[in-house]
Write an enzyme that holds these catalytic residues in place. Sequence first.
Site, PDB file in Angstrom:
ATOM      1  CG  ASP A  10       3.559   1.814   9.149  1.00 58.96           C
ATOM      2  OD1 ASP A  10       3.198   2.854  10.086  1.00 58.96           O
ATOM      3  OD2 ASP A  10       3.166   2.099   7.793  1.00 58.96           O
ATOM      4  CE  LYS A  66      -1.634   2.026   3.958  1.00 59.41           C
ATOM      5  NZ  LYS A  66      -1.480   3.548   4.179  1.00 59.41           N
ATOM      6  CG  ASN A  67       2.734   2.707   3.646  1.00 55.65           C
ATOM      7  OD1 ASN A  67       1.432   3.264   3.403  1.00 55.65           O
ATOM      8  ND2 ASN A  67       3.406   2.418   4.802  1.00 55.65           N
ATOM      9  NE  ARG A 123       0.754  12.713   6.231  1.00 53.53           N
ATOM     10  CZ  ARG A 123       0.604  13.643   6.698  1.00 53.53           C
ATOM     11  NH1 ARG A 123      -0.395  14.258   7.129  1.00 53.53           N
ATOM     12  NH2 ARG A 123       1.483  14.657   6.740  1.00 53.53           N
ATOM     13  NE  ARG A 162       1.223  11.207   9.634  1.00 55.76           N
ATOM     14  CZ  ARG A 162       0.589  10.018   8.825  1.00 55.76           C
ATOM     15  NH1 ARG A 162      -0.652   9.639   9.378  1.00 55.76           N
ATOM     16  NH2 ARG A 162       1.532   9.441   8.029  1.00 55.76           N
ATOM     17  N   PRO A 163       3.450  17.421  10.275  1.00 51.95           N
ATOM     18  CG  PRO A 163       5.346  18.315  11.209  1.00 51.95           C
ATOM     19  CD  PRO A 163       4.350  17.143  11.291  1.00 51.95           C
ATOM     20  CB  ILE A 164       3.598  18.670   4.742  1.00 57.68           C
ATOM     21  CG1 ILE A 164       2.830  20.033   4.389  1.00 57.68           C
ATOM     22  CG2 ILE A 164       2.820  17.456   4.977  1.00 57.68           C
ATOM     23  CD1 ILE A 164       2.173  19.972   3.140  1.00 57.68           C
ATOM     24  CG  ASP A 165       8.458  20.897   8.585  1.00 56.93           C
ATOM     25  OD1 ASP A 165       7.574  20.098   9.048  1.00 56.93           O
ATOM     26  OD2 ASP A 165       9.694  21.036   8.819  1.00 56.93           O
ATOM     27  NE  ARG A 188      -6.497   4.615   5.754  1.00 58.53           N
ATOM     28  CZ  ARG A 188      -5.696   5.324   6.365  1.00 58.53           C
ATOM     29  NH1 ARG A 188      -5.830   5.372   7.657  1.00 58.53           N
ATOM     30  NH2 ARG A 188      -4.513   5.757   5.916  1.00 58.53           N
TER      31      ARG A 188
HETATM   32  C1  UD1 Z   1       4.726   7.188   5.862  1.00 60.17           C
HETATM   33  C2  UD1 Z   1       3.805   6.141   5.834  1.00 60.17           C
HETATM   34  C3  UD1 Z   1       3.121   5.579   7.205  1.00 60.17           C
HETATM   35  C4  UD1 Z   1       4.598   5.331   7.930  1.00 60.17           C
HETATM   36  C5  UD1 Z   1       5.503   6.489   7.797  1.00 60.17           C
HETATM   37  C6  UD1 Z   1       6.899   6.292   8.277  1.00 60.17           C
HETATM   38  C7  UD1 Z   1       2.374   6.409   3.631  1.00 60.17           C
HETATM   39  C8  UD1 Z   1       1.194   6.918   3.134  1.00 60.17           C
HETATM   40  N1  UD1 Z   1       2.505   6.596   4.810  1.00 60.17           N
HETATM   41  O1  UD1 Z   1       4.001   8.304   6.403  1.00 60.17           O
HETATM   42  O2  UD1 Z   1       2.271   4.438   7.064  1.00 60.17           O
HETATM   43  O3  UD1 Z   1       4.279   5.064   9.158  1.00 60.17           O
HETATM   44  O4  UD1 Z   1       5.819   6.724   6.462  1.00 60.17           O
HETATM   45  O5  UD1 Z   1       7.540   4.863   7.807  1.00 60.17           O
HETATM   46  O6  UD1 Z   1       3.222   5.983   2.998  1.00 60.17           O
HETATM   47  N2  UD1 Z   1       7.887  14.946   9.571  1.00 60.17           N
HETATM   48  C9  UD1 Z   1       8.144  16.360   9.611  1.00 60.17           C
HETATM   49  N3  UD1 Z   1       7.945  17.104   8.594  1.00 60.17           N
HETATM   50  C10 UD1 Z   1       7.485  16.643   7.383  1.00 60.17           C
HETATM   51  C11 UD1 Z   1       7.687  15.325   7.116  1.00 60.17           C
HETATM   52  C12 UD1 Z   1       7.735  14.623   8.272  1.00 60.17           C
HETATM   53  O7  UD1 Z   1       8.222  16.719  10.836  1.00 60.17           O
HETATM   54  O8  UD1 Z   1       7.600  17.600   6.490  1.00 60.17           O
HETATM   55  C13 UD1 Z   1       7.612  14.025  10.661  1.00 60.17           C
HETATM   56  C14 UD1 Z   1       6.436  13.204  11.058  1.00 60.17           C
HETATM   57  O9  UD1 Z   1       5.949  14.022  11.668  1.00 60.17           O
HETATM   58  C15 UD1 Z   1       7.044  12.047  11.695  1.00 60.17           C
HETATM   59  C16 UD1 Z   1       8.388  11.662  10.906  1.00 60.17           C
HETATM   60  O10 UD1 Z   1       8.808  12.948  10.231  1.00 60.17           O
HETATM   61  O11 UD1 Z   1       7.444  12.271  12.988  1.00 60.17           O
HETATM   62  C17 UD1 Z   1       8.162  10.622   9.969  1.00 60.17           C
HETATM   63  O12 UD1 Z   1       7.310  10.964   8.953  1.00 60.17           O
HETATM   64  P1  UD1 Z   1       7.137  10.482   7.316  1.00 60.17           P
HETATM   65  O13 UD1 Z   1       8.355   9.580   7.361  1.00 60.17           O
HETATM   66  O14 UD1 Z   1       7.135  11.530   6.464  1.00 60.17           O
HETATM   67  O15 UD1 Z   1       5.797   9.697   7.274  1.00 60.17           O
HETATM   68  P2  UD1 Z   1       4.752   9.757   6.315  1.00 60.17           P
HETATM   69  O16 UD1 Z   1       5.169   9.903   4.876  1.00 60.17           O
HETATM   70  O17 UD1 Z   1       3.646  10.719   6.841  1.00 60.17           O
END
Ligand code: UD1
Length: 419
Positions: free
Chosen positions: A306, A22-23, A93, A122-125, A400
Amino acid sequence: MEKIIVNGGRRLSGEVMIGGSKNASLPILFGGIVTGGCCVFSRLPRVSDVLRTLEILKCLGARIRFLQGGDVRVDYSTVRAGSPPHTLTSAIRGSTYLLGAMLARFGRAELLGAGGCDFGARPIDQHLMGFSMMGAASTCIGDRVIITAPPEGLHAARIVLAMPSVGATANLMIAAAVLPEESIIENAAAEPHVSALADFLQRAGAEIEGVGTDTIRIKGGKLCGTHYRMIPDMIEAGTYLCMGAACGGPVRVRGVDPKHLSALIHTLRRMGITVETDRESVTASAFDGYRCTNVVTAPYPDFPTDLHPQIAALMALGPRASGGGSVTENVFDSRFRYVEELKQMGASLIAENRTLKITPTTLHAACVTSPDLRGGAALLLAALATKGESEICNAATVGRGYEHLEQKLRGIGAEVSVI
Ligand code: UD1
């Protein structure tokens, strides 16, 4: 899928064929937008997150056909600029991947709130920082994000991520794949699904180096449609291995890459669980129980976040589990929403900051509510191993990420009905 009813306490044994990841499917399906061509996907898992992704693509104008034999053909040539309905994007997500894909193809991307499991903020900064290094400007108004490329278009960049974020790495790779000069992403994520996206973009015409390391180099350009077979879902496989260990086993997961499961295999063996591997399968059994251990989640190749709730549930199951153990969550701020539900079944768990302390106890059947995808899988595991009839409500969260759940569980001897 509303509810899962489990008559637990039965030994589980047999084989489970694992579906596509899925991911990996989500960034690859959205990433297909930058090819502008026709792509055919094999082993695309029929889970609700993937079906929603296809619906989003359809709303954007993509033409989707389910082919005989299970493949899915997506024609991206007809995708239009625009933003899909919030009701769809807010459910998953993975809709964040639209940002990189739409920005690269149309010079503008807009997203109103990405969804997914609630693990705290879950920021996207880091995604936005990367796009700005490529020359884009972003505006955030509440949950709405609008990103625009400069008039001369995006340019390649060297981007150093603050953490190895899976989402940011994938989004930036998608955007960089259309740029002819070399982009570099440092402190990149190395998860198998990031490597799968790289493989897909390479087949579509991009040149990518450093896949699976912390430095990814991408030289892109004009891409074209391609065929891609999804990698196996390591989290689905890991969940069934934990279920096998919880309920005796042997449970064999087939069609997997055992390398992706190294951290779990190592942990299960440390717990005294027998794990055997061959080229494309892994088998777990624990006829005489197992001991608890201490698990710390971290980016790949360490223990995956996960699989955190599932390993915690496995350790909570006395008297099969002995000793005491812990799970420390190092990836997300807050991933303990399943804990209160497991306690409804009698589990002895104490969450303090990022660590959950576990003392195995004999659980009892109960009606519980799945808080999120993997938390729900952990409740299901506990219900399967516990005598009596348990109910897991809000089961759509589990749907999901687990394809043909009822059929696969029945195939290894579970008494389970999905309503
Ligand atoms: C993806 C997976 C999720 C998995 C995770 C970690 C999908 C749809 N989801 O989530 O199942 O648990 O990877 O393997 O594939 N962070 C920031 N800023 C950012 C981006 C991330 O602070 O811009 C932080 C997040 O809050 C979190 C950490 O970095 O604490 C890891 O997040 P990330 O690896 O980005 O996970 P996702 O892509 O959301």
